[in-house]
Write an enzyme that holds these catalytic residues in place. Structure first.
Site, short mmCIF file in Angstrom:
data_model
loop_
_atom_site.label_atom_id
_atom_site.label_comp_id
_atom_site.label_asym_id
_atom_site.label_seq_id
_atom_site.Cartn_x
_atom_site.Cartn_y
_atom_site.Cartn_z
N ARG B 60 0.79 -1.25 0.00
CA ARG B 60 0.00 0.00 0.00
C ARG B 60 0.82 1.29 0.00
NH1 ARG B 60 -3.79 -2.67 -2.11
NH2 ARG B 60 -5.32 -3.69 -0.77
N ASN B 90 0.09 -1.96 -7.77
CA ASN B 90 -1.11 -1.11 -7.78
C ASN B 90 -1.13 -0.13 -6.62
OD1 ASN B 90 -1.60 -3.08 -5.87
ND2 ASN B 90 -3.79 -3.18 -6.28
N HIS B 230 -3.15 -16.04 -7.91
CA HIS B 230 -4.33 -16.52 -7.16
C HIS B 230 -5.30 -17.41 -7.95
CE1 HIS B 230 -5.69 -12.84 -9.09
NE2 HIS B 230 -5.21 -12.05 -8.16
N ASN B 276 -10.91 -10.79 -4.36
CA ASN B 276 -10.93 -10.99 -5.80
C ASN B 276 -9.68 -11.76 -6.24
OD1 ASN B 276 -11.82 -10.84 -8.41
ND2 ASN B 276 -10.94 -8.83 -8.78
N ASP B 303 -1.45 -12.77 -1.34
CA ASP B 303 -2.33 -11.69 -1.80
C ASP B 303 -2.76 -10.83 -0.61
OD1 ASP B 303 -3.77 -9.99 -3.39
OD2 ASP B 303 -5.30 -11.44 -3.98
N PRO B 321 -12.28 -5.39 -2.17
CA PRO B 321 -11.91 -6.80 -2.05
C PRO B 321 -10.47 -6.96 -1.53
CG PRO B 321 -11.72 -6.10 -4.34
CD PRO B 321 -12.18 -4.89 -3.55
N GLY B 322 -10.26 -7.94 -0.70
CA GLY B 322 -8.89 -8.22 -0.24
C GLY B 322 -8.85 -8.52 1.25
#
Lengths: 311, 429
Positions: B60, B90, B230, B276, B303, B321-322
């Site tokens: 993050r 990301n 994943h 996801n 993940d 999601p996560g």
């Protein structure tokens, strides 16, 4: 009954009690000049509508007012929701402000369940007035009330639900409640509007409306939302209407006693021809009127409980 | 610094031995090694494994330091037994330039608890339109060898072909988030019985499987290296088996949550279970466990995806999601693979350390437990049982679907190049 979140949560006794109360209320109020009961005086009911709705919101509002509850309407536009407040904070605020019951309509499936969780410690009841594609339990109750009026006991009756099953909260709630009441349900839709995993619903699925009509005691049409029509779920409104629209010729295939339901708003010419919509057979106006009595009964069972005898 | 691990079981096998670590390497392995002048760690009955390597984390930083930073994520990694993690691209800004990947690499070095390898974006801004400067990122100080648009699928087949082809010159691997976007518009849950009952828009297995099949064909055609992120469905396992049999350069990972949890949990509508690809059915869970044991799925990757409370404590469709994963991965693998006797501890070393290190081309990770090898180690108490409390995690974010679960096995010590980074649940900075 602390909350009404899902028609699946209603066992036969509870569902029957609510429907009986609704019938009793209807009989009590019939022909009265002043349709107002003191039952919920001093109770505060707040409707929270995060989707546009006329009939459901008005129906709940009238239900509350006819029972002398203080009814306050909150809509997503023109409230703190517009300022980015979370559903959780809005719900806690309304509860803290004194709501005995919140009635919520929300585009997210499960929103009413989340609300009931967040308000679990407060004593504020939650009624699901439609959550996403999940459920709309009071619609199923008013449909059942209408079916009972017209057909009597629903055990062994065969009800066809026609149209956009995939996206319909009305269909999901009706499948649960009609099964509880002992009716047989058959889902009728093009394959693209039947959800994957429907086998688990344990009801037959048919792609052929004409083949099913002669065996039905009632046909329940679902609204086909405009965005679905452009979503490639079927080629055109015309083709949908040819295969699944209820017109006068199709009506001849229905048994004499069978009735037609539609949760509204109707798409005339596509789901139902105007001639059929305006004929004697549909119970659509009864559905609307029963909606008020059923919602009165739900508020009564939620806020007074079955022990009370204030009726 | 020197340390002596007393009485450990290498890979959980054989007789207890002592392991002497000196100058960042395993200096000696033997019975009753002398303890003079070294820190002695009593580790009787504990299982010694090579330090874990996670090919898939979201740390993050930069961008969402309110949910995790490279420092807090590194601490979580060390506590979870990891000695190397790959931080997905990301972030905000996206890790699609030399500047960002070198920043992430440097911040990882500053934290110093685990080797933080930045994953570079495949396409500029993760937009799926134009290749990012893969070569520049590969030749940067960060030495990027794994590229991924994770969170987004590189869905344009021509772009994916070019990425697989171009990355051959960089000895890099393209890690694909396999999700056909046209088949998952608005998707909220595994398409099937549970989603149909709950009124949640379906995420069909075929949306993953069709991309994996296409990409395996492209990898074979180009000779590039594909890694499938994943893996979540039975059908993907079948495609991977077929592709590997015909000599495709493909590897694959499975997450701990897809090895343990199923979509039945969604009935609560609590978004801690939103992820996801989505949680699938128990049939898929069994197929993924078998595929991991067999080696069709090469490794476990977490993940790890921290999210702020307001992004989880909301209605399902609004939630992000996560899930967190770094501090629960070993225990979930123990629960799903070791207790079930699908893997022994040597197998755990393979799927959590050796294979991911090979896939990412890390020369000093996932090494054998042998004299002269780098001392990147995870010491595991195989008999521990503990109850998951998200609030106790090193991550800033604390929501987890494993909250309150009692899980087996626990990492008691982690060593990075001979230096203890975590011991008995405490980070050693």
């Amino acid at each position: 009954m602390k909350h009404l979140l899902s028609a699946a949560d209603l066992d036969l006794d509870t569902a029957t009690a609510v429907l009986d109360t609704a019938a009793e209320l209807k009989a009590t109020l019939l022909g009265r000049e002043v349709r107002k009961l003191p039952t919920l005086r001093g109770r505060t009911v707040i409707t929270m509508f995060y989707e546009n709705s006329t009939r459901t919101r008005v129906s709940f509002e009238i239900a509350g007012k006819w029972m002398s509850a203080d009814v306050i309407n909150v809509s997503a536009s023109g409230s703190s929701v517009n300022k980015g407040e979370s559903l959780r904070d809005t719900a806690l605020t309304l509860s803290a402000a004194g709501a005995d019951c919140v009635i919520v309509r929300h585009p997210a499936s499960g929103a009413a369940h989340r609300l009931a969780g967040w308000l679990g410690h407060t004593g504020t009841g939650v009624v699901n007035a439609g959550d996403g594609m999940h459920e709309h339990p009071t619609q199923a109750l008013l449909d059942a009330a209408t079916l009972r009026e017209r057909l009597g006991d629903l055990r062994g009756r065969r009800i066809g639900i026609v149209g956009d099953i995939l996206h319909s909260r009305v269909a999901r709630s009706n499948v649960h409640l009609l099964a509880t009441l002992g009716a047989e349900v058959v889902l009728i839709a093009p394959p693209t509007l039947v959800p994957a995993g429907v086998e688990a619903w344990k009801v037959p699925v048919s792609y052929n409306l004409d083949a099913e009509l002669p065996g039905l005691d009632a046909v329940m049409l679902l609204r086909v939302q405009a965005e679905r029509m452009h979503g490639g779920f079927f080629p055109s409104a015309r083709e949908y209407s040819i295969a699944y629209g209820l017109n006068e010729n199709r009506m001849k295939l229905l048994p004499e006693h069978a009735i037609v339901l539609h949760p509204g708003p109707m798409l005339r010419g596509m789901e139902i021809s105007s001639a059929v919509a305006d004929s004697e057979r549909p119970a659509i106006v009864d559905q609307v009127s029963n909606g008020v009595h059923v919602r009165m009964a739900v508020l009564y069972h939620l806020l007074i409980g079955t022990e009370g005898n204030a009726l | 610094m020197s340390a002596l691990l007393r009485g450990v079981l290498l890979y959980g096998e054989g007789d207890p031995v002592d392991v002497l670590v000196e100058d960042g390497v395993i200096a000696r392995i033997g019975a009753d090694l002398p303890a003079e002048g070294v820190e002695v760690i009593e580790a009787q009955g504990k299982v010694l494994l090579p330090g874990f390597v996670d090919l898939h984390t979201h740390l993050r930083e930069p961008g969402r330091e309110d949910t995790e930073t490279i420092a807090t994520g590194s601490a979580a990694a060390a506590l979870g037994g990891y000695t190397a993690v790959f931080a997905m691209a990301n972030t905000d800004p996206v890790a699609d330039t030399q500047l960002v990947v070198e920043h992430v690499w440097r911040r990882g070095q500053e934290a110093g608890l685990v080797d933080v390898h930045p994953v570079g974006a495949v396409t500029v801004g993760l937009k799926g339109e134009k290749l990012a400067e893969l070569g520049t990122m590969a030749r940067s100080a960060a030495g990027v060898r794994v590229f991924s648009d994770d969170g987004h699928c590189v869905h344009d087949p021509l772009l994916m072909r070019r990425a697989l082809e171009y990355s051959k010159a960089l000895d890099a691997v393209i890690a694909q988030h396999a999700e056909e976007p046209r088949l998952t518009v608005g998707a909220q849950a595994n398409e099937g019985e549970v989603a149909s009952r709950l009124g949640l828009a379906g995420w069909p297995a075929v949306a993953e499987e069709s991309i994996v099949a296409r990409d395996c064909l492209l990898a074979k055609h180009t000779g590039g290296r594909l890694h499938v992120c994943h893996v979540s469905t039975t059908g993907t396992v079948d495609v991977l088996r077929w592709a590997k049999a015909r000599g495709t350069g493909v590897s694959a990972e499975v997450t701990p949550h897809h090895l343990l949890l199923t979509d039945e949990l969604l009935a609560s509508y609590d978004p801690v279970n939103k992820v996801n690809p989505p949680l699938r059915t128990s049939v898929d869970v069994q197929a993924l466990r078998a595929a991991l044991a067999e080696g069709i799925v090469d490794c476990v990757a977490t993940d790890h995806a921290p999210h702020a409370p307001q992004d989880k404590d909301c209605e399902w469709s609004s939630a992000r999601p996560g899930m967190l994963g770094l501090q629960t991965a070993l225990s979930v693998v123990a629960q799903t693979m070791v207790i079930t006797e699908l893997l022994d501890w040597r197998g755990v070393a393979r799927v959590m350390s050796e294979r991911p290190a090979q896939i990412a081309g890390l020369p000093d990770q996932g090494r054998p437990l042998a004299e002269g090898e780098p001392a990147n180690l995870a010491l595991v108490d195989p008999d521990a049982r503990w109850t998951v409390r998200g609030a106790d995690f090193a991550s800033i974010s604390d929501n987890t679907p494993f909250e309150g679960m009692e899980l087996p096995a626990r990492v008691v010590l982690t060593m990075l190049r001979g230096r203890i980074t975590a011991h008995e649940g405490k980070v050693c900075g």
